[in-house]
Design an enzyme around this catalytic site. Structure first.
Site, PDB file in Angstrom:
ATOM      1  N   ARG A   2      22.156   0.879   7.309  1.00 38.44           N
ATOM      2  CA  ARG A   2      21.561   2.211   7.085  1.00 38.44           C
ATOM      3  C   ARG A   2      20.553   2.050   5.962  1.00 38.44           C
ATOM      4  NH1 ARG A   2      24.266   8.107   6.439  1.00 38.44           N
ATOM      5  NH2 ARG A   2      24.178   7.813   8.675  1.00 38.44           N
ATOM      6  N   HIS A  35      18.175   7.554  14.574  1.00 40.41           N
ATOM      7  CA  HIS A  35      19.618   7.534  14.339  1.00 40.41           C
ATOM      8  C   HIS A  35      20.322   7.332  15.691  1.00 40.41           C
ATOM      9  CE1 HIS A  35      23.295   8.034  12.349  1.00 40.41           C
ATOM     10  NE2 HIS A  35      23.235   9.282  11.962  1.00 40.41           N
ATOM     11  N   CYS A  94      24.473  17.048  13.516  1.00 44.34           N
ATOM     12  CA  CYS A  94      24.993  15.712  13.184  1.00 44.34           C
ATOM     13  C   CYS A  94      25.806  15.717  11.893  1.00 44.34           C
ATOM     14  CB  CYS A  94      23.853  14.708  13.107  1.00 44.34           C
ATOM     15  SG  CYS A  94      22.699  15.012  11.751  1.00 44.34           S
ATOM     16  N   ARG A 143      31.474   9.903  17.211  1.00 45.06           N
ATOM     17  CA  ARG A 143      30.807   8.777  16.547  1.00 45.06           C
ATOM     18  C   ARG A 143      31.711   7.544  16.638  1.00 45.06           C
ATOM     19  NH1 ARG A 143      27.042   9.611  12.596  1.00 45.06           N
ATOM     20  NH2 ARG A 143      26.794   7.348  12.775  1.00 45.06           N
ATOM     21  N   GLN A 177      24.120   8.186  16.358  1.00 47.10           N
ATOM     22  CA  GLN A 177      24.402   9.625  16.395  1.00 47.10           C
ATOM     23  C   GLN A 177      24.077  10.209  17.768  1.00 47.10           C
ATOM     24  OE1 GLN A 177      25.613  11.773  13.749  1.00 47.10           O
ATOM     25  NE2 GLN A 177      25.898  13.037  15.566  1.00 47.10           N
ATOM     26  N   ASP A 223      19.134  19.997  12.426  1.00 50.93           N
ATOM     27  CA  ASP A 223      19.486  19.047  11.368  1.00 50.93           C
ATOM     28  C   ASP A 223      18.891  19.590  10.066  1.00 50.93           C
ATOM     29  OD1 ASP A 223      20.299  16.756   9.992  1.00 50.93           O
ATOM     30  OD2 ASP A 223      18.597  15.544  10.638  1.00 50.93           O
TER      31      ASP A 223
HETATM   32  N1  NVA Z   1      18.187  13.663   8.947  1.00 44.68           N
HETATM   33  C1  NVA Z   1      19.356  13.413   8.145  1.00 44.68           C
HETATM   34  C2  NVA Z   1      20.486  12.939   9.003  1.00 44.68           C
HETATM   35  C3  NVA Z   1      21.770  12.655   8.255  1.00 44.68           C
HETATM   36  C4  NVA Z   1      22.834  12.115   9.139  1.00 44.68           C
HETATM   37  C5  NVA Z   1      19.007  12.397   7.068  1.00 44.68           C
HETATM   38  O1  NVA Z   1      18.308  11.421   7.382  1.00 44.68           O
HETATM   39  O2  NVA Z   1      19.414  12.577   5.921  1.00 44.68           O
HETATM   40  N1   CP Z   2      25.815  12.191  10.828  1.00 49.62           N
HETATM   41  C1   CP Z   2      25.884  11.159   9.970  1.00 49.62           C
HETATM   42  O1   CP Z   2      25.287  10.101  10.159  1.00 49.62           O
HETATM   43  O2   CP Z   2      26.715  11.363   8.908  1.00 49.62           O
HETATM   44  P1   CP Z   2      26.820  10.462   7.601  1.00 49.62           P
HETATM   45  O3   CP Z   2      25.511  10.570   6.876  1.00 49.62           O
HETATM   46  O4   CP Z   2      27.962  11.067   6.843  1.00 49.62           O
HETATM   47  O5   CP Z   2      27.108   9.044   8.008  1.00 49.62           O
END
Ligand code: NVA
Ligand code: CP
Length: 303
Positions: free
Chosen positions: A102, A129, A259, A287, A132, A219
């Site tokens: 990540r 993502h 998500c 997930r 997800q 989101d």
């Molecule tokens: N768009 C959000 C998704 C988190 C799972 C982010 O990148 O923070």
């Molecule tokens: N939806 C998601 O990826 O959650 P986290 O940021 O908690 O991993």
């Protein structure tokens, strides 16, 4: 399939195969049927951003499959002190059977795959993502019975979620409409992909985008790394909240997904969130199952 870097790399059939295996693994888990598909295998999990769901579901998933997950915070790795990703990839490939990462830049994930010799899984970048979206598609199919011909509407930021939902949903035969304010459109690579599909539309009006939708998704307005823009974004996204008004335009039995984490009162009302909490938390649970399917496909011996 050698990696899961982005859904653009997968065919619709490959996505459906993952969903089918995910359904099977979910059924087996619920019925106490154990398969240690990944006995003796290790997964390094590099996190350069925070996570609740991704970390815990990957870690639990590896354990359930008989493998070992190794949590690697970027702050504690030499990568956090500037060791090149190309070297990190070649070193970690000598110890591990797979890496989940990540991070911010999609190019970092692609470089790991290019220089390493083990499967790489994208656990979120600024661009996409994919894990997800596999869970989202699994959840939609669970509730609706099938995916083909359903309409997915995403309202909000043209971020990692919007980018990957557009690609994933179109690839499995869904119709897609998205609504975002000017200047917050999805990535150009995604728009180039989507323009080949008649059943894709990019609109400004959330009510119009939600028309007859089977599933409405949103989101956060400020993603990880954009915290300083939060105030500016709250202004830009005024009118892009999903609420009863927007849902009145969707089908009567439309699902709502998120998500998570969610900001109630911003991109979604607290009432709408709670009314659809069962779907949203099933999505979070999925997930685990969807990622286990990805792990078995990429790291398992039976390809
Ligand atoms: N768009 C959000 C998704 C988190 C799972 C982010 O990148 O923070
Ligand atoms: N939806 C998601 O990826 O959650 P986290 O940021 O908690 O991993």
């Amino acid at each position: 399939m050698k990696h899961l870097l982005k859904l653009l790399d997968l065919t619709g059939e490959e996505i459906i195969e993952i969903l089918n295996l995910a359904d099977q693994l979910k059924y087996e888990l619920k019925h106490g049927i154990e398969h240690k598909h990944l006995a003796g295998k290790t997964l390094g999990m590099i996190f350069e951003k925070a996570s609740t769901r991704t970390r815990v579901s990957f870690e639990t998933g590896m354990y359930q499959l008989g493998g070992l997950p190794i949590f690697l915070s970027a702050n504690d790795l030499q990568i956090g002190r500037g060791e090149p990703v190309q070297d990190t990839a070649r070193v970690l490939s000598r110890y591990l059977n797979g890496i989940m990462i990540r991070t911010f830049e999609q190019s970092e994930v692609e470089a790991l795959a290019e220089y390493g010799s083990i499967p790489i899984i994208n656990g979120l970048t600024d661009f996409c993502h994919p894990c997800q979206i596999l869970a989202d598609l699994m959840t939609i199919r669970e509730y609706k019975g099938s995916l083909e011909g359903l309409k997915m509407c995403f309202i909000g930021d043209g971020n990692n979620m919007m980018n990957s939902l557009i690609v994933g949903c179109l690839k499995v035969g869904m119709k897609v409409s998205v609504a975002c304010p000017e200047g917050y459109e999805p990535d150009q690579r995604v728009l180039d992909f989507a323009k080949e599909y008649d059943c894709f539309e990019l609109l400004r009006c959330p009510i119009e985008a939600a028309k007859d939708a089977d599933v409405v998704i949103t989101d956060v307005w400020a993603s990880m790394g954009q915290e300083e823009e939060a105030a500016k974004r709250r202004v830009a996204f005024d009118g892009y909240q999903i609420n009863d008004n927007v849902m009145a335009s969707a089908k009567e039995d439309a699902m709502v997904l998120h998500c998570l984490p969610a900001h109630r009162g911003e991109e979604i009302t607290a009432e709408l969130f709670e009314a659809h909490a069962d779907e949203i938390f099933e999505e979070a649970e999925n997930r685990l199952h969807a990622q286990k399917a990805v792990l078995v496909k990429l790291l398992g011996d039976q390809k």
